[in-house]
Design a protein around this motif. Structure first.
Motif, PDB file in Angstrom:
ATOM      1  N   SER A  35       0.837  -1.188   0.000  1.00  0.00           N
ATOM      2  CA  SER A  35       0.000   0.000   0.000  1.00  0.00           C
ATOM      3  C   SER A  35       0.876   1.243   0.000  1.00  0.00           C
ATOM      4  O   SER A  35       1.810   1.366   0.789  1.00  0.00           O
ATOM      5  N   ASP A  36       0.582   2.181  -0.890  1.00  0.00           N
ATOM      6  CA  ASP A  36       1.370   3.406  -0.987  1.00  0.00           C
ATOM      7  C   ASP A  36       1.283   4.235   0.290  1.00  0.00           C
ATOM      8  O   ASP A  36       2.279   4.811   0.732  1.00  0.00           O
ATOM      9  N   GLU A  37       0.103   4.281   0.909  1.00  0.00           N
ATOM     10  CA  GLU A  37      -0.063   5.064   2.117  1.00  0.00           C
ATOM     11  C   GLU A  37       0.817   4.531   3.243  1.00  0.00           C
ATOM     12  O   GLU A  37       1.460   5.290   3.965  1.00  0.00           O
ATOM     13  N   VAL A  38       0.848   3.215   3.388  1.00  0.00           N
ATOM     14  CA  VAL A  38       1.654   2.599   4.446  1.00  0.00           C
ATOM     15  C   VAL A  38       3.135   2.816   4.157  1.00  0.00           C
ATOM     16  O   VAL A  38       3.912   3.130   5.063  1.00  0.00           O
ATOM     17  N   ARG A  39       3.535   2.679   2.915  1.00  0.00           N
ATOM     18  CA  ARG A  39       4.932   2.870   2.543  1.00  0.00           C
ATOM     19  C   ARG A  39       5.389   4.306   2.844  1.00  0.00           C
ATOM     20  O   ARG A  39       6.453   4.515   3.424  1.00  0.00           O
ATOM     21  N   VAL A  40       4.575   5.287   2.498  1.00  0.00           N
ATOM     22  CA  VAL A  40       4.911   6.683   2.767  1.00  0.00           C
ATOM     23  C   VAL A  40       5.000   6.920   4.271  1.00  0.00           C
ATOM     24  O   VAL A  40       5.931   7.571   4.756  1.00  0.00           O
ATOM     25  N   LEU A  41       4.051   6.372   5.019  1.00  0.00           N
ATOM     26  CA  LEU A  41       4.058   6.533   6.469  1.00  0.00           C
ATOM     27  C   LEU A  41       5.324   5.935   7.088  1.00  0.00           C
ATOM     28  O   LEU A  41       5.958   6.555   7.944  1.00  0.00           O
ATOM     29  N   GLN A  44       8.353   8.106   6.298  1.00  0.00           N
ATOM     30  CA  GLN A  44       8.323   9.326   7.114  1.00  0.00           C
ATOM     31  C   GLN A  44       8.777   9.031   8.544  1.00  0.00           C
ATOM     32  O   GLN A  44       9.539   9.809   9.121  1.00  0.00           O
TER      33      GLN A  44
END
Length: 53
Positions: A35-41, A44
């Motif tokens: 998941s892109d959201e999890v990867r970005v999180l 960060q």
């Protein structure tokens, strides 16, 4: 009279169940990490921990 049970294969079955559970968990983890959201999180959080933010 002493009762005896034959437990041959019990340990092997326990190892097989634990292995299946580990594979299922790894598969779930792969799906979540795609998941892109999890990867970005995660990136960060790592950048913040390393002071790269």
């Amino acid at each position: 009279m002493k009762l005896m049970r034959k437990d041959d294969g019990v340990i092997t079955a326990e190892y097989a169940i634990a292995t299946l559970a580990a594979v299922a968990f790894a598969g779930l983890l792969v799906l979540v990490l795609r998941s892109d959201e999890v990867r970005v999180l995660l990136f960060q959080m790592i950048a913040r921990a390393l002071g790269l933010d």
